[in-house]
Design an enzyme around this catalytic site. Structure first.
Site, PDB file in Angstrom:
ATOM      1  N   ASP A  37       0.811  -1.218   0.000  1.00  0.00           N
ATOM      2  CA  ASP A  37       0.000   0.000   0.000  1.00  0.00           C
ATOM      3  C   ASP A  37       0.845   1.270   0.000  1.00  0.00           C
ATOM      4  O   ASP A  37       0.436   2.292   0.523  1.00  0.00           O
ATOM      5  CB  ASP A  37      -0.982   0.016   1.188  1.00  0.00           C
ATOM      6  CG  ASP A  37      -1.782  -1.263   1.227  1.00  0.00           C
ATOM      7  OD1 ASP A  37      -2.264  -1.674   0.165  1.00  0.00           O
ATOM      8  OD2 ASP A  37      -1.890  -1.863   2.313  1.00  0.00           O
TER       9      ASP A  37
ATOM     10  N   HIS B 214      -3.827  -2.901  -6.540  1.00  0.00           N
ATOM     11  CA  HIS B 214      -3.086  -1.713  -6.952  1.00  0.00           C
ATOM     12  C   HIS B 214      -4.050  -0.710  -7.584  1.00  0.00           C
ATOM     13  O   HIS B 214      -4.809  -1.051  -8.488  1.00  0.00           O
ATOM     14  CB  HIS B 214      -1.973  -2.095  -7.930  1.00  0.00           C
ATOM     15  CG  HIS B 214      -0.852  -2.840  -7.257  1.00  0.00           C
ATOM     16  ND1 HIS B 214       0.281  -3.246  -7.907  1.00  0.00           N
ATOM     17  CD2 HIS B 214      -0.712  -3.227  -5.967  1.00  0.00           C
ATOM     18  CE1 HIS B 214       1.082  -3.855  -7.034  1.00  0.00           C
ATOM     19  NE2 HIS B 214       0.494  -3.862  -5.862  1.00  0.00           N
TER      20      HIS B 214
HETATM   21  P1  IMP Z   1      -2.047 -12.760   3.025  1.00  0.00           P
HETATM   22  O1  IMP Z   1      -1.025 -12.278   2.073  1.00  0.00           O
HETATM   23  O2  IMP Z   1      -3.468 -12.534   2.564  1.00  0.00           O
HETATM   24  O3  IMP Z   1      -1.780 -14.166   3.480  1.00  0.00           O
HETATM   25  O4  IMP Z   1      -1.927 -11.867   4.355  1.00  0.00           O
HETATM   26  C1  IMP Z   1      -0.755 -11.878   5.175  1.00  0.00           C
HETATM   27  C2  IMP Z   1      -0.426 -10.482   5.669  1.00  0.00           C
HETATM   28  O5  IMP Z   1      -0.018  -9.674   4.576  1.00  0.00           O
HETATM   29  C3  IMP Z   1      -1.608  -9.740   6.295  1.00  0.00           C
HETATM   30  O6  IMP Z   1      -1.120  -8.879   7.314  1.00  0.00           O
HETATM   31  C4  IMP Z   1      -2.159  -8.911   5.144  1.00  0.00           C
HETATM   32  O7  IMP Z   1      -2.865  -7.789   5.583  1.00  0.00           O
HETATM   33  C5  IMP Z   1      -0.863  -8.531   4.463  1.00  0.00           C
HETATM   34  N1  IMP Z   1      -1.007  -8.231   3.018  1.00  0.00           N
HETATM   35  C6  IMP Z   1      -1.065  -9.119   1.998  1.00  0.00           C
HETATM   36  N2  IMP Z   1      -1.149  -8.479   0.825  1.00  0.00           N
HETATM   37  C7  IMP Z   1      -1.118  -7.166   1.101  1.00  0.00           C
HETATM   38  C8  IMP Z   1      -1.137  -5.989   0.282  1.00  0.00           C
HETATM   39  O8  IMP Z   1      -1.174  -6.026  -0.942  1.00  0.00           O
HETATM   40  N3  IMP Z   1      -1.110  -4.794   0.937  1.00  0.00           N
HETATM   41  C9  IMP Z   1      -1.013  -4.716   2.283  1.00  0.00           C
HETATM   42  N4  IMP Z   1      -0.990  -5.783   3.087  1.00  0.00           N
HETATM   43  C10 IMP Z   1      -1.036  -7.000   2.498  1.00  0.00           C
HETATM   44 MG    MG Z   2      -2.733  -2.309  -1.924  1.00  0.00          MG
END
Ligand code: IMP
Ligand code: MG
Length: 342
Positions: free
Chosen positions: A13, A43
């Protein structure tokens, strides 16, 4: 650009989508290729008053001359992919690798029902962790197993390497952020893969000697969704008062926030072998910079903020985001540092 890799320097982000969409419109890469985990990343970019969000296609989608590729390391949710192909009318310029993994319903169910994932880690619930676990077990379906995907399936690493061999420009898009890396982030509060520049290159099938530049994107403050440590975290009331309160583009969850962290930034620069930096949302921290396109017109404080980052890191901040629109950027790429702005 010949081969430019763009990755996030904090916890995702950071505004990579906008930076990549801007670069794609300006530099017309032949190929944009997405690495990273999969549809857990959203994105976002705004152009001519319209806001777009991509979770599968590269953020270069607005440029009709750019081929949109997705690497073998990435997980595909076919439904989300089809919607985005329709949205950008990219039927004839989308290519996914035959070995990209496929997210199925069962993966999403596990991601949202297993308490360890849902509550302890705070995942996005998009099925990516369970799908990558199945990939490690060698039971995950891949794109070549899905007949509906056939027309989009090919050999992405070949396409990317062919383009580089012909000296064409390639824009490599990372997702998430450095400190969500399974290896280098704050385990276990991380995503299910390495998402540093090396991991992203591996996802799309290019070796380290093919990369010309690594652009690490930081936001002017730090945000994080889900669980895990966040140094100097401010309260959500404080975040609201400062205008730093954001909501996740995939999950809608409120993001936690803290001030810009130079120690984390320096670690990210090392982990990614950054050659240049982008700083986004300068206008959120310094409202007088909103929409500004020239560095010399920024306030003394805003300039000092950028110059301090350059001083601490020894790297040039080549792109500065000053608003949500693609065109709201201060672009110092390709300019000599000595007579850059003054
Ligand atoms: P997962 O990738 O859905 O397994 O989530 C694991 C951790 O990564 C969590 O804390 C999510 O909030 C974070 N996370 C995964 N993808 C993103 C992203 O694109 N932006 C921000 N946080 C992410
Ligand atoms: Mg994002």
């Amino acid at each position: 650009m010949p081969c430019l890799v763009v990755v996030g320097g904090f916890f995702g982000d950071e505004g990579k989508g906008k930076i990549i969409a801007y670069l794609a419109n300006k530099e017309n890469p032949l190929v944009a290729v997405r690495g990273g985990v999969g549809p857990n990343a959203g994105h976002t970019f705004s152009y001519e008053g319209k806001t777009y969000k991509v979770r599968m296609l590269p953020s270069a989608a607005l440029n009709p001359k750019t081929q949109l590729l997705i690497g073998a390391g990435v997980l595909i949710n076919p439904e989300i992919l089809f919607n985005e192909i329709k949205m950008f009318y990219s039927f004839n310029r989308t290519l996914i690798d035959a070995q990209s993994g496929i997210i199925e319903k069962a993966h999403i169910e596990k991601d949202t029902c297993i308490m360890h994932l849902k509550n302890k880690i705070g995942t996005t619930g998009t099925g990516t962790g369970p799908a990558n676990a199945d990939r490690a077990f060698r039971v995950l379906k891949v794109a070549r197993d899905i007949p509906e995907l056939t027309r989009y399936v090919g050999d992405v690493s070949n396409e990317v390497n062919d383009a580089l061999d012909k000296n064409k420009s390639v824009l490599v898009e990372g997702t998430q952020g450095t400190f969500l890396s399974l290896f280098h982030g704050g385990y276990p509060y991380v995503t299910s893969k390495d998402v540093t520049a090396s991991g992203i290159c591996s996802d799309v099938g290019i070796g380290p000697k093919k990369v010309d530049d690594v652009l690490v994107v930081f936001k002017s403050y730090v945000t994080r969704v889900g669980e895990g440590p966040l140094k100097d975290e401010i309260t959500s009331e404080d975040a609201k008062a400062r205008g730093w309160s954001e909501y996740g583009s995939v999950t809608g969850r409120q993001r936690r926030a803290s001030p810009f962290d130079p120690v984390l930034a320096k670690k990210a620069i090392r982990l990614n072998s950054a050659t240049e930096l982008a700083i986004t949302k300068l206008d959120v921290v310094f409202p007088s910079s909103a929409g500004e396109k020239e560095f010399s017109k920024l306030s003394t404080e805003a300039r000092r903020f950028i110059e301090d980052i350059e001083g601490e890191t020894g790297l040039k901040v080549t792109l500065i985001g000053t608003g949500p629109e693609l065109t709201q950027v201060i672009d110092r790429r390709g300019k000599d540092i000595a007579n850059m702005d003054s």
